[in-house]
Design a protein around this motif. Structure first.
Motif, PDB file in Angstrom:
ATOM      1  N   ASP A  94     -39.000  22.481  66.504  1.00  0.00           N
ATOM      2  CA  ASP A  94     -39.934  23.859  67.333  1.00  0.00           C
ATOM      3  C   ASP A  94     -41.007  24.620  67.033  1.00  0.00           C
ATOM      4  N   GLU A  95     -41.646  25.457  67.519  1.00  0.00           N
ATOM      5  CA  GLU A  95     -43.161  25.959  66.807  1.00  0.00           C
ATOM      6  C   GLU A  95     -42.452  26.701  65.719  1.00  0.00           C
ATOM      7  N   ASP A  96     -41.875  27.692  65.580  1.00  0.00           N
ATOM      8  CA  ASP A  96     -41.695  28.927  64.261  1.00  0.00           C
ATOM      9  C   ASP A  96     -41.022  27.810  63.457  1.00  0.00           C
TER      10      ASP A  96
ATOM     11  N   LEU B   2     -47.120  27.234  57.079  1.00  0.00           N
ATOM     12  CA  LEU B   2     -47.394  27.873  55.526  1.00  0.00           C
ATOM     13  C   LEU B   2     -47.235  27.239  54.399  1.00  0.00           C
ATOM     14  N   ALA B   3     -46.025  26.590  54.176  1.00  0.00           N
ATOM     15  CA  ALA B   3     -45.589  26.229  52.877  1.00  0.00           C
ATOM     16  C   ALA B   3     -46.483  25.540  51.780  1.00  0.00           C
ATOM     17  N   ALA B   4     -46.926  24.578  52.932  1.00  0.00           N
ATOM     18  CA  ALA B   4     -47.626  23.566  52.822  1.00  0.00           C
ATOM     19  C   ALA B   4     -48.838  23.483  52.526  1.00  0.00           C
ATOM     20  N   PHE B   5     -49.649  24.747  53.167  1.00  0.00           N
ATOM     21  CA  PHE B   5     -50.453  25.492  52.423  1.00  0.00           C
ATOM     22  C   PHE B   5     -50.387  26.288  51.753  1.00  0.00           C
TER      23      PHE B   5
END
Length: 198
Positions: free
Chosen positions: A23-25, A32-35
């Motif tokens: 889902d979107e969240d 964010l984790a990848a960033f």
């Protein structure tokens, strides 16, 4: 008739199970984790690159300082070797003549100094053969006691003995000259050794 059977079904996983759609969240959290992971990896790479650069600069600076030090010492050594003829002339010609010219004056100065400590005592100056007349001519006339100048054949040129009462002093200009010559020779020898070990 549908062509769905000709197209690949991306809803299935490689093991045959269904693909789980986020889902979107959850998708935003993954982004964010990848960033964060990419940012951390980039930061670590930058820190490592800076440390390597700092190490290279330090190594380069150390090499430059070592080269400068070597160049300085090499220049000093070469300059010393180029001065060897001057040292030889100084020791063999200039200093002996200067000491010889000042010999009688030095004796008179020493005798006056000793006479002030022992007023009224008999004074004797022992000089090498042939120097008595020169020394007598330079003695101060105001000395309080009679002064005898005695030629002693055992004394080398540049040597003398002074005696005022019980006090004695020796003057050895030739010994001083030998010490200066030895110091010059040692200095030049060390410079030659440094050049030989380059």
């Amino acid at each position: 008739m549908s062509i769905a059977h000709l197209l690949e079904d991306f809803t299935l996983q490689a093991g045959g199970g269904k693909l789980h759609l986020l889902d979107e969240d959850a998708l935003e959290e993954q982004r964010l984790a990848a960033f964060e992971q990419g940012y951390s990896a980039g930061w670590e790479d930058a820190v490592q690159a800076q440390e390597q650069s700092r190490g290279q600069v330090s190594d380069g600076l150390a090499r430059s300082l070592e080269d400068m030090s070597f160049t300085y010492h090499e220049a000093v050594t070469r300059m010393t070797l180029s001065l060897e003829p001057m040292f030889q002339s100084l020791v063999n010609a200039v200093l002996p003549e200067t000491l010889d010219r000042g010999f009688a004056a030095r004796l008179a100065e020493q005798l006056t100094d000793m006479a002030q400590e022992q007023i009224g005592q008999p004074m004797q100056i022992f000089v090498p053969e042939g120097r008595a007349t020169e020394v007598e001519a330079l003695l101060p006339q105001e000395l309080s006691a009679p002064t005898r100048v005695i030629e002693d054949p055992s004394l080398e040129p540049g040597q003398a003995r002074l005696q005022v009462g019980t006090s004695q002093r020796e003057v050895d200009c030739s010994g001083l000259l030998a010490a200066v010559a030895g110091a010059f020779d040692a200095y030049v020898f060390e410079a030659k050794e440094a050049v030989n070990h380059e």
